[in-house]
Write an enzyme that holds these catalytic residues in place. Sequence first.
Site, PDB file in Angstrom:
ATOM      1  N   SER A 161      15.663  21.011 -15.779  1.00  0.00           N
ATOM      2  CA  SER A 161      14.527  21.892 -16.031  1.00  0.00           C
ATOM      3  C   SER A 161      15.054  23.174 -16.653  1.00  0.00           C
ATOM      4  CB  SER A 161      13.818  22.198 -14.718  1.00  0.00           C
ATOM      5  OG  SER A 161      13.093  23.400 -14.832  1.00  0.00           O
ATOM      6  N   LYS A 170      16.671  21.120 -10.545  1.00  0.00           N
ATOM      7  CA  LYS A 170      15.898  19.926 -10.919  1.00  0.00           C
ATOM      8  C   LYS A 170      16.747  18.846 -11.587  1.00  0.00           C
ATOM      9  CE  LYS A 170      12.163  19.002 -10.626  1.00  0.00           C
ATOM     10  NZ  LYS A 170      10.965  19.407 -11.377  1.00  0.00           N
ATOM     11  N   GLU A 215       9.753   8.229 -16.697  1.00  0.00           N
ATOM     12  CA  GLU A 215       8.409   8.782 -16.913  1.00  0.00           C
ATOM     13  C   GLU A 215       7.905   8.360 -18.288  1.00  0.00           C
ATOM     14  OE1 GLU A 215       8.094  13.060 -15.480  1.00  0.00           O
ATOM     15  OE2 GLU A 215      10.225  12.639 -15.219  1.00  0.00           O
ATOM     16  N   HIS A 267       0.838  -1.222   0.000  1.00  0.00           N
ATOM     17  CA  HIS A 267       0.000   0.000   0.000  1.00  0.00           C
ATOM     18  C   HIS A 267       0.865   1.261   0.000  1.00  0.00           C
ATOM     19  CE1 HIS A 267      -3.479  -2.579   1.144  1.00  0.00           C
ATOM     20  NE2 HIS A 267      -2.507  -3.256   1.745  1.00  0.00           N
TER      21      HIS A 267
END
Length: 435
Positions: A277, A283, A290, A155
């Site tokens: 970024s 970043k 992704e 979970h």
Amino acid sequence: MTLWGGRFSEPTDADLRALNDSIGFDQRMYKEDIQGSMAWAGALAEAGVISGDDAEQIIDGLEQVRAEFDAGTFEFKAGDEDIHTAVERRLTELIGAIGGRLHTGRSRNDQVATDVRLWTMNALTELKDALLMLITELVSKAEAHRDTLMPGYTHMQPAQPITVEKWLDSYANMAARDVERLNQAYTNAREAMPLGSGALAGTPFPINRLHLIEQLDFGNYNANSLDAVSDRDFVADALYAMSMIGVHLSRLGEDLILFSNPAFGFVTLDDRYSTGSSLMPQKRNPDPMELARGKAGRLIGNLTGLLTTLKGLPSGYNKDLQEDKEPLFDSFDTLMKLLPVVTAVIKTLKLNPDKMRAALDPDMLATDLADYLVKKGMPFREAHHVAGRAVKLAAEQGIKLPELSLDALRGLSDLFDADVAAVFDFEESVRRRKI
Ligand code: ARG
């Protein structure tokens, strides 16, 4: 002259041609198309339908056409509707009217079904190699971290300590099942060579199909011609196998995205496989993973699209079936781009054992505490309850589970003894579970 010009007096509308033509994408099956046609020419000669001399000329001509495609010098012409049309048109330019004998007893329906099967077999073989490379990297990274501990989750909540080996090896297990699925899809594509089915009713010539399957390396030929020309089950099987790879890569992506978040910091993606970024200088983005997560949607979409195309088809070949190729090609191309990058991400992945260690909370040993009581004779249900009380008590006192005094524990059960201290050991917890 089109392939079917005889009964028409007007040429096809240009907009319809643009819609109807598949040459833009099916030209990548030129090798398979030519391979099938060479075998068919031989089969026609063997059956005495064309002379051995004609077959030889056809096969030599096809060899030239293939050389043009290989060299990138093949010139397409208006009217090259699909790869089958283009190859035959060029063959006839090269060897003259004899080229027109090749299509005897054959239809583009059994021809395209054969081409797609051959193409799928080749693609699945390439894909399997790429997937095996990923498995190799997962296993070698896992083996390097047999003793590195990390939190295991259910979970997405801290559950029990596990090794990094177990975590990475879980993905190797998924990929191993994917290899099995690719093998099965390969077998399914190979099991039913359609040549000899004609347009739907079968070829009237005594073609030696046993000889054909040997030549084209099929496992068998189809049993029913009407089925064979519209059977794309094997494409759906391949798309399903590829979707499952996508699902697994997506899950791996999700883990790596989360674990590379500074709040976890368990892993660092190599500079070469991270992006920055344009606005926020700090970043470090896990773009490849992704994309692994994102591409799964596309792979599943390709499967769903094909199934939707197939579900309403009446018997026999229907032009809808031309829609089988783009999803198949796209899923293959998607994975062939994705797999090498994911493999490199794993190979270059930096693991941060200290961060993993720091995330191990002693509460994750509560099950071990219950198991301790079980060993002293308490029924597990009761032991679970007592260990839960211990967790609650520690929380109330603002301390960790191992810091509870023996007195406090004995207040919950007199089965607790000084040896309870040995329970609170992450390494031991993992070792105990190596069955
Ligand atoms: N381009 C077609 C396809 O991909 C080839 C088969 C065409 N058959 C036909 N009867 N029009 O399915």
